[in-house]
Design an enzyme around this catalytic site. Sequence first.
Site, PDB file in Angstrom:
ATOM      1  N   LYS A  50      50.060  28.235  38.979  1.00 52.29           N
ATOM      2  CA  LYS A  50      48.909  28.652  39.004  1.00 52.29           C
ATOM      3  C   LYS A  50      48.013  28.311  37.601  1.00 52.29           C
ATOM      4  O   LYS A  50      46.796  28.374  37.673  1.00 52.29           O
ATOM      5  CB  LYS A  50      48.797  30.338  39.052  1.00 52.29           C
ATOM      6  N   SER A  75      46.960  41.175  39.366  1.00 46.78           N
ATOM      7  CA  SER A  75      47.978  42.027  38.634  1.00 46.78           C
ATOM      8  C   SER A  75      49.085  41.112  38.095  1.00 46.78           C
ATOM      9  O   SER A  75      49.982  41.428  37.570  1.00 46.78           O
ATOM     10  CB  SER A  75      48.237  43.012  39.658  1.00 46.78           C
TER      11      SER A  75
END
Length: 311
Positions: A50, A75
């Site tokens: 990511k 999260s």
Amino acid sequence: MTRKELKHIHSNIRQYIHNTPVLTSQLLNKITGTQLFFKCENFQKMGAFKMRGAANVILRLSEEQRSKGVVTHSSGNFAQALALAAKSIGVKAYIVMPYTAPQVKKDAVKEYNGEIIECPPTLKDREATATRVQHKKGATFIHPSNHMDVILGQGTAALELLETHKDLDYIFTPIGGGGLIAGTALATNLLGNNCKVIGAEPFAVDDAYRSLLSGNIETNSSTNTIADGLKTQLGDINFPIIRQHVSKIIRVEEQEIIDAMKLIWERMKIIIEPSSAVAFAALLKEKEEYAHKKIGIIISGGNVDLKDLPF
């Protein structure tokens, strides 16, 4: 999107990411009857693929947008990725996290200078809180997976893999929010030599599998899977890409995920998270279909709580 444009994106983000190693294992080749090439994004900065999309999306913002910062709700890995990418580029990051998020992940975001705004652990609350921050601070909202610049950034992992292994027959990747597989599919379509993309997800959260069958974005009524990174659903930007370019989605059981994860830990001596093991588990499940093929597997991340291993 052209090959030249994707390579330009890769060139832009290169200083903010690692060109992660591609590992092989003769033993795992023997077990699967294939030639395997593991693209190890568990060695990426902040421990997951990511970082690529986060860096690209910030670099694509205007100077005015960067001056007001970015905001996301996450999260897990994207919270850390956006915080680190923002810190590296010199941009303020506001990270909306449910108060139930693991403390280790909150600590990582803080370490990367991200400003955490806590909220109740529902998607509705996360979105509402992010919207409030957006209006109050003027920050640009960045979706973790349903944003074209994020998707294209994630596609650079497959670009690196295909540049060094041009003759792959398949690339397997896990599916959560759809950003990684959509980016992989676009890169493979541009750079692969008739290479096909195969998705993998747990039976417990098989919304992408059902979405391909129905032609609509499906949701999950429960998210009871060890693959915590794959609990999110597809979006209206990445779903059309997945429908067009992903050949198949294979579903796996929880025990199959654990077995695949353990096999990689034991035999390859690398730390991978359960979500990463899903793609390898899918190949193990249907290995007869892929016998004698050259297969790339994207190990999506290695952020695992060592106090809570499934084996």
